[in-house]
Design a protein around this motif. Structure first.
Motif, PDB file in Angstrom:
ATOM      1  N   ILE A  76       0.859  -1.178   0.000  1.00 20.60           N
ATOM      2  CA  ILE A  76       0.000   0.000   0.000  1.00 20.60           C
ATOM      3  C   ILE A  76       0.902   1.238   0.000  1.00 20.60           C
ATOM      4  O   ILE A  76       1.429   1.617   1.047  1.00 20.60           O
ATOM      5  CB  ILE A  76      -0.941  -0.008   1.226  1.00 20.60           C
ATOM      6  CG1 ILE A  76      -1.753  -1.308   1.254  1.00 20.60           C
ATOM      7  CG2 ILE A  76      -1.869   1.198   1.204  1.00 20.60           C
ATOM      8  CD1 ILE A  76      -1.788  -1.970   2.573  1.00 20.60           C
ATOM      9  N   PRO A  77       1.106   1.863  -1.168  1.00 19.91           N
ATOM     10  CA  PRO A  77       2.028   2.993  -1.248  1.00 19.91           C
ATOM     11  C   PRO A  77       1.378   4.324  -0.907  1.00 19.91           C
ATOM     12  O   PRO A  77       0.177   4.513  -1.103  1.00 19.91           O
ATOM     13  CB  PRO A  77       2.462   2.973  -2.716  1.00 19.91           C
ATOM     14  CG  PRO A  77       1.260   2.444  -3.433  1.00 19.91           C
ATOM     15  CD  PRO A  77       0.616   1.460  -2.481  1.00 19.91           C
ATOM     16  N   GLU A  78       2.180   5.251  -0.402  1.00 15.31           N
ATOM     17  CA  GLU A  78       1.798   6.669  -0.324  1.00 15.31           C
ATOM     18  C   GLU A  78       2.337   7.289  -1.608  1.00 15.31           C
ATOM     19  O   GLU A  78       3.533   7.172  -1.898  1.00 15.31           O
ATOM     20  CB  GLU A  78       2.441   7.333   0.900  1.00 15.31           C
ATOM     21  CG  GLU A  78       2.189   8.815   0.977  1.00 15.31           C
ATOM     22  CD  GLU A  78       3.005   9.504   2.064  1.00 15.31           C
ATOM     23  OE1 GLU A  78       3.143  10.729   1.976  1.00 15.31           O
ATOM     24  OE2 GLU A  78       3.512   8.818   2.956  1.00 15.31           O
ATOM     25  N   ILE A  79       1.474   7.930  -2.387  1.00 16.49           N
ATOM     26  CA  ILE A  79       1.870   8.398  -3.717  1.00 16.49           C
ATOM     27  C   ILE A  79       1.763   9.920  -3.786  1.00 16.49           C
ATOM     28  O   ILE A  79       0.743  10.494  -3.413  1.00 16.49           O
ATOM     29  CB  ILE A  79       0.962   7.787  -4.804  1.00 16.49           C
ATOM     30  CG1 ILE A  79       0.997   6.267  -4.727  1.00 16.49           C
ATOM     31  CG2 ILE A  79       1.380   8.259  -6.193  1.00 16.49           C
ATOM     32  CD1 ILE A  79      -0.099   5.610  -5.529  1.00 16.49           C
ATOM     33  N   HIS A  80       2.841  10.555  -4.254  1.00 16.08           N
ATOM     34  CA  HIS A  80       2.827  11.990  -4.562  1.00 16.08           C
ATOM     35  C   HIS A  80       2.969  12.118  -6.079  1.00 16.08           C
ATOM     36  O   HIS A  80       3.942  11.619  -6.645  1.00 16.08           O
ATOM     37  CB  HIS A  80       3.967  12.717  -3.873  1.00 16.08           C
ATOM     38  CG  HIS A  80       3.857  12.705  -2.374  1.00 16.08           C
ATOM     39  ND1 HIS A  80       4.734  13.380  -1.576  1.00 16.08           N
ATOM     40  CD2 HIS A  80       2.983  12.102  -1.538  1.00 16.08           C
ATOM     41  CE1 HIS A  80       4.408  13.206  -0.310  1.00 16.08           C
ATOM     42  NE2 HIS A  80       3.349  12.410  -0.267  1.00 16.08           N
TER      43      HIS A  80
END
Length: 113
Positions: free
Chosen positions: A105-109
């Motif tokens: 589960i990535p944190e995406i910018h």
């Protein structure tokens, strides 16, 4: 003894569901939650290559001299973010230890093109 080997997992290109695609845009992933079952000894990093991997800490509150327990659950890992278009995550296991990855589960910018 058996033959040593390195197990590697590379995620698919990241996209965001429910909106316009971000496949062609530059993005970076500063952290990822790795959902594991009875696992130990994992390293995680942003792709598409297996460089700059960060180890998931194996011992936190466990007593020294006791065996390190296997982890089941979500492990949050802060990784080195790099701007790239694929947005992949790489996971590596160097040792003959159990490893079952149930999800990433990535944190995406998202940046520009």
């Amino acid at each position: 003894g058996g033959l040593p080997y390195v197990a590697q997992l590379q995620s698919l290109y990241v996209d965001i569901a429910g909106g316009p695609t971000v496949q062609g845009k530059r993005k970076k992933i500063p952290s990822v939650t790795v959902r594991v079952f009875d696992s130990r000894g994992l390293k995680v990093g942003s792709g598409p290559t297996f460089t700059n991997l960060k180890e998931i800490k194996e011992r936190t509150t466990q007593i020294m001299g006791q065996p390190i327990p296997l982890i089941t659950g979500d492990e949050d890992v802060i990784i080195e973010p790099r701007w790239e278009t694929t947005g992949q995550i790489c996971v590596q296991q160097d040792n003959p230890l159990p490893c079952s990855i149930l999800g990433l589960i990535p944190e995406i910018h998202v940046g520009d093109n």
